[in-house]
Design an enzyme around this catalytic site. Structure first.
Site, PDB file in Angstrom:
ATOM      1  N   CYS A  13      38.345  25.482  48.092  1.00  0.00           N
ATOM      2  CA  CYS A  13      38.582  25.985  49.454  1.00  0.00           C
ATOM      3  C   CYS A  13      38.295  24.877  50.482  1.00  0.00           C
ATOM      4  O   CYS A  13      38.996  23.890  50.522  1.00  0.00           O
ATOM      5  CB  CYS A  13      37.758  27.246  49.696  1.00  0.00           C
TER       6      CYS A  13
ATOM      7  N   HIS B   1      39.882  30.657  45.429  1.00  0.00           N
ATOM      8  CA  HIS B   1      38.518  30.773  44.916  1.00  0.00           C
ATOM      9  C   HIS B   1      38.539  31.191  43.446  1.00  0.00           C
ATOM     10  O   HIS B   1      38.657  32.381  43.152  1.00  0.00           O
ATOM     11  CB  HIS B   1      37.731  31.798  45.731  1.00  0.00           C
TER      12      HIS B   1
ATOM     13  N   GLU C 121      36.117  31.395  41.450  1.00  0.00           N
ATOM     14  CA  GLU C 121      34.943  32.229  41.176  1.00  0.00           C
ATOM     15  C   GLU C 121      35.144  33.683  41.603  1.00  0.00           C
ATOM     16  O   GLU C 121      34.359  34.560  41.234  1.00  0.00           O
ATOM     17  CB  GLU C 121      33.698  31.635  41.852  1.00  0.00           C
TER      18      GLU C 121
END
Length: 204
Positions: free
Chosen positions: A79, A182, A184
Site C-alpha cells: 500500500c 493488502h 494481509e
C-alpha cells in the site's frame, strides 16, 4: 527472520499477525542493525505520503531502506509502502525514495467512482511472478486507497486493476516486490502471496 519496518504508520500489526499465522519468524522493528540482518523486509503502511516520508527520515530509516534494497534483500512494499518507492506523489508535498521511476496519482473524479477505493477487486495479471505462484489467474484482493501508482517502466508491472483508470497495483523488479492492495486482508489468496514472499530464495 522477516523484519517489518516500524516507522510509526498504521497496519503493522495486522501484517505481523498474518506472517506469524504462516509459521514464519517475524519482528516489528525500527532498529537499523536488526533490519539489515534480516533475510526479508516488509514496508507496510497506511496514511499520508509526505507524513510517512518525514517519519522515515526522522527515524533515520531512509538510508536503511535504501541499503536493504540495494544489497539484494527481498523487499515487499504494501500500500503506502509501495507508493513511497516512487519519485513523487500528488498527495502532500515532497519526494519519495525514487527507487523506481513513476508517480503516485489521485483517482480522477468520475461519475459512480467512489474514492477511496475500498473493497475487493480482481487483479489483471500480466506476467508470471514468484509472489503469484500457486494463485488463480485473476485473484480477488482487498484495496483501501485514494492514490495509485503509474509506473514509468511498464516491464516492471506484474498486475493492474480496473477502477476508473488502470492502476499498476503489483510491481516487481529484481528483489523488490510492491503491492498496492493488502495481502494481509485478502484472505487465503493474500496469505499465499505472503507465504510465497517469505519463501523466496535469499539473493544477498
Amino acid at each position: 527472520m522477516i523484519a517489518i519496518i516500524d516507522y510509526k504508520a498504521g497496519n503493522l500489526r495486522s501484517v505481523e499477525k498474518a506472517i506469524l499465522s504462516l509459521g514464519h519468524d517475524v519482528c516489528v522493528t525500527d532498529d537499523a542493525k536488526t533490519i539489515l540482518s534480516c533475510e526479508k523486509v516488509i514496508l507496510p503502511g497506511v496514511g499520508s505520503f509526505s507524513d510517512a516520508m518525514n517519519s522515515i527520515k526522522t527515524l533515520g530509516l531512509d538510508s536503511v531502506i535504501r541499503e536493504t534494497i540495494y544489497k539484494g534483500t527481498p523487499f515487499l512494499g504494501i500500500c503506502l509502502g509501495m507508493q513511497l518507492m516512487y519519485e513523487e506523489s500528488e498527495e502532500g508535498s515532497g519526494k519519495g525514495f525514487g527507487i523506481l521511476k513513476g508517480k503516485v496519482k489521485r483517482f480522477p473524479q468520475l461519475p459512480d467512482l467512489k474514492i477511496p477505493q475500498i473493497g475487493w477487486n480482481n487483479l489483471n495479471v500480466l506476467k508470471k511472478s514468484p509472489i503469484l505462484d500457486g494463485i488463480s489467474e485473476n485473484p480477488f484482493v482487498y484495496f483501501v486507497h485514494s492514490y495509485y501508482v503509474e509506473a514509468e517502466d511498464l516491464s516492471t508491472v506484474t498486475a493492474t486493476v480496473d477502477y476508473g483508470v488502470t492502476p499498476h497495483v503489483l510491481v516487481e523488479k529484481d528483489n523488490l516486490f510492491l503491492a498496492q492492495f493488502h495481502p494481509e486482508k485478502s484472505g487465503k489468496t493474500g496469505l499465499k502471496m505472503l507465504d510465497n514472499f517469505a519463501k523466496l530464495q535469499v539473493i544477498i
